[in-house]
Design a protein around this motif. Structure first.
Motif, PDB file in Angstrom:
ATOM      1  N   UNK A  38     -14.543   2.551 -30.749  1.00  0.00           N
ATOM      2  CA  UNK A  38     -14.337   1.484 -31.650  1.00  0.00           C
ATOM      3  C   UNK A  38     -13.115   0.653 -31.006  1.00  0.00           C
ATOM      4  N   UNK A  39     -12.301   1.114 -30.416  1.00  0.00           N
ATOM      5  CA  UNK A  39     -11.020   0.402 -29.627  1.00  0.00           C
ATOM      6  C   UNK A  39     -11.697  -0.527 -28.713  1.00  0.00           C
ATOM      7  N   UNK A  40     -12.520   0.026 -27.931  1.00  0.00           N
ATOM      8  CA  UNK A  40     -13.297  -0.950 -26.954  1.00  0.00           C
ATOM      9  C   UNK A  40     -14.024  -2.088 -27.958  1.00  0.00           C
ATOM     10  N   UNK A  41     -14.848  -1.895 -28.886  1.00  0.00           N
ATOM     11  CA  UNK A  41     -15.412  -2.764 -29.787  1.00  0.00           C
ATOM     12  C   UNK A  41     -14.512  -3.690 -29.933  1.00  0.00           C
ATOM     13  N   UNK A  42     -13.323  -3.510 -30.839  1.00  0.00           N
ATOM     14  CA  UNK A  42     -12.537  -4.381 -31.215  1.00  0.00           C
ATOM     15  C   UNK A  42     -11.729  -5.166 -30.460  1.00  0.00           C
ATOM     16  N   UNK A  43     -11.833  -4.809 -29.047  1.00  0.00           N
ATOM     17  CA  UNK A  43     -11.102  -5.730 -27.946  1.00  0.00           C
ATOM     18  C   UNK A  43     -12.325  -6.699 -27.899  1.00  0.00           C
ATOM     19  N   UNK A  44     -13.462  -6.357 -27.743  1.00  0.00           N
ATOM     20  CA  UNK A  44     -14.569  -7.378 -27.635  1.00  0.00           C
ATOM     21  C   UNK A  44     -14.667  -8.402 -28.698  1.00  0.00           C
ATOM     22  N   UNK A  45     -14.532  -7.840 -30.006  1.00  0.00           N
ATOM     23  CA  UNK A  45     -14.505  -8.808 -30.969  1.00  0.00           C
ATOM     24  C   UNK A  45     -13.380  -9.615 -31.168  1.00  0.00           C
ATOM     25  N   UNK A  46     -12.147  -9.200 -30.740  1.00  0.00           N
ATOM     26  CA  UNK A  46     -10.913 -10.209 -30.475  1.00  0.00           C
ATOM     27  C   UNK A  46     -11.221 -11.360 -29.400  1.00  0.00           C
ATOM     28  N   UNK A  47     -11.996 -10.979 -28.225  1.00  0.00           N
ATOM     29  CA  UNK A  47     -12.212 -11.690 -27.186  1.00  0.00           C
ATOM     30  C   UNK A  47     -12.976 -12.937 -27.727  1.00  0.00           C
ATOM     31  N   UNK A  48     -13.964 -12.527 -28.453  1.00  0.00           N
ATOM     32  CA  UNK A  48     -15.131 -13.343 -29.145  1.00  0.00           C
ATOM     33  C   UNK A  48     -14.462 -14.152 -29.950  1.00  0.00           C
ATOM     34  N   UNK A  49     -13.443 -14.058 -30.836  1.00  0.00           N
ATOM     35  CA  UNK A  49     -12.856 -14.843 -31.817  1.00  0.00           C
ATOM     36  C   UNK A  49     -11.927 -15.803 -30.940  1.00  0.00           C
ATOM     37  N   UNK A  50     -11.350 -15.240 -29.762  1.00  0.00           N
ATOM     38  CA  UNK A  50     -10.499 -16.277 -28.942  1.00  0.00           C
ATOM     39  C   UNK A  50     -11.663 -17.299 -28.442  1.00  0.00           C
ATOM     40  N   UNK A  51     -12.637 -17.015 -27.951  1.00  0.00           N
ATOM     41  CA  UNK A  51     -13.608 -17.898 -27.428  1.00  0.00           C
ATOM     42  C   UNK A  51     -13.985 -18.843 -28.643  1.00  0.00           C
ATOM     43  N   UNK A  52     -14.123 -18.434 -29.761  1.00  0.00           N
ATOM     44  CA  UNK A  52     -14.285 -19.476 -30.903  1.00  0.00           C
ATOM     45  C   UNK A  52     -13.186 -20.298 -31.265  1.00  0.00           C
ATOM     46  N   UNK A  53     -12.012 -20.248 -30.301  1.00  0.00           N
ATOM     47  CA  UNK A  53     -10.839 -21.038 -30.763  1.00  0.00           C
ATOM     48  C   UNK A  53      -9.845 -20.483 -31.785  1.00  0.00           C
ATOM     49  N   UNK A  54     -10.187 -19.443 -32.289  1.00  0.00           N
ATOM     50  CA  UNK A  54      -9.241 -18.789 -33.352  1.00  0.00           C
ATOM     51  C   UNK A  54      -7.702 -18.515 -32.573  1.00  0.00           C
ATOM     52  N   UNK A  55      -6.793 -18.669 -33.573  1.00  0.00           N
ATOM     53  CA  UNK A  55      -5.492 -18.334 -33.123  1.00  0.00           C
ATOM     54  C   UNK A  55      -5.223 -16.913 -33.566  1.00  0.00           C
ATOM     55  N   UNK A  56      -4.947 -15.876 -32.536  1.00  0.00           N
ATOM     56  CA  UNK A  56      -4.795 -14.408 -32.867  1.00  0.00           C
ATOM     57  C   UNK A  56      -3.390 -13.988 -32.691  1.00  0.00           C
ATOM     58  N   UNK A  57      -2.809 -13.331 -33.676  1.00  0.00           N
ATOM     59  CA  UNK A  57      -1.546 -12.713 -33.505  1.00  0.00           C
ATOM     60  C   UNK A  57      -1.522 -11.105 -33.796  1.00  0.00           C
ATOM     61  N   UNK A  58      -1.253 -10.348 -32.851  1.00  0.00           N
ATOM     62  CA  UNK A  58      -1.375  -8.809 -32.887  1.00  0.00           C
ATOM     63  C   UNK A  58      -0.417  -8.132 -32.567  1.00  0.00           C
ATOM     64  N   UNK A  59      -0.249  -7.259 -33.268  1.00  0.00           N
ATOM     65  CA  UNK A  59       1.171  -6.074 -32.668  1.00  0.00           C
ATOM     66  C   UNK A  59       0.541  -4.794 -32.330  1.00  0.00           C
ATOM     67  N   UNK A  60       1.094  -4.093 -31.305  1.00  0.00           N
ATOM     68  CA  UNK A  60       0.664  -2.725 -30.897  1.00  0.00           C
ATOM     69  C   UNK A  60       2.007  -1.913 -30.497  1.00  0.00           C
ATOM     70  N   UNK A  61       2.051  -0.690 -30.531  1.00  0.00           N
ATOM     71  CA  UNK A  61       3.057   0.131 -29.888  1.00  0.00           C
ATOM     72  C   UNK A  61       2.707   0.559 -28.290  1.00  0.00           C
TER      73      UNK A  61
END
Length: 226
Positions: free
Chosen positions: A153-176
């Motif tokens: 699921x973590x790998x899939x989420x990374x792929x989703x975030x990359x696709x959103x970036x390619x669509x021009x979305x602005x993405x802000x995320x946090x992680x420890x």
């Protein structure tokens, strides 16, 4: 363009954020890194409009940011009791919007007809993620999105975030987890005691760990103890 300018916030007399400024372009991913209590959640809640800003401004495309431009995945998500996953997702569907729920459910391993109360932490996280994807807002805030997810699921989420970036979305995320941010972000903001200590561009990511270690005085104690 998304701009945060001289943002400050206090709880009573205790300052939580002081003079925070940064900007993000469309199609960029900003990671926010900081120790517990650094002000990360407060900053995200201010951007999302859940808290009123005391000082400073937040603009998107040269206008005051409105909540209709933002979708936020919170660390801990609230779900109405006794709803199935499909009933919950329908709350986020616009009139006339066609959504292939079954394909999404199969990809994310979400049982559409099951009540959410019986979901695991990871399943709830994926359901909440899908709900904000359905909103299709230009700015997406993901607060600790990898918490509770298994490896696939973590790998899939990374792929989703990359696709959103390619669509021009602005993405802000946090992680420890620093490696999570360096592997996906265009910039990383280091928040320390409510202030922006550093903003690292991708070309400087290799230096982040060294710089952060210089800030962590506990390492001196560790070296002494060991």
């Amino acid at each position: 363009m998304f701009n945060v300018n001289h943002l400050s916030f206090s709880y009573g007399e205790k300052p939580v954020l002081e003079n925070v400024s940064f900007e993000i372009k469309g199609g960029e991913i900003l990671g926010i890194l900081g120790l517990n209590g650094a002000g990360k959640s407060t900053l995200l809640n201010l951007i999302a409009g859940f808290l009123p800003s005391e000082h400073g401004t937040i603009h998107f495309q040269n206008e005051v940011l409105g909540q209709q431009s933002i979708a936020m995945l919170e660390t801990h998500n609230y779900f109405y009791p006794h709803l199935t996953a499909q009933e919950y997702l329908h709350i986020f569907v616009k009139d006339g919007q066609m959504v292939d729920f079954q394909s999404w459910a199969e990809m994310l391993d979400i049982p559409l007809t099951q009540e959410i109360e019986g979901f695991s932490t990871g399943m709830k996280k994926k359901l909440a993620l899908l709900s904000i994807l359905l909103l299709d807002r230009p700015i997406m805030i993901l607060d600790e999105p990898f918490n509770g997810l298994d490896l696939e699921s973590s790998f899939l989420l990374k792929e989703i975030i990359v696709k959103l970036k390619e669509k021009g979305k602005i993405i802000i995320l946090t992680s420890h987890i620093l490696e999570t941010l360096t592997g996906i972000c265009d910039k990383i903001l280091w928040l320390k005691r409510g202030r922006v200590e550093h903003i690292f561009e991708r070309v400087a990511f290799d230096n982040i760990e060294k710089i952060l270690k210089e800030d962590w005085t506990k390492l001196d104690t560790l070296h002494h103890l060991l």
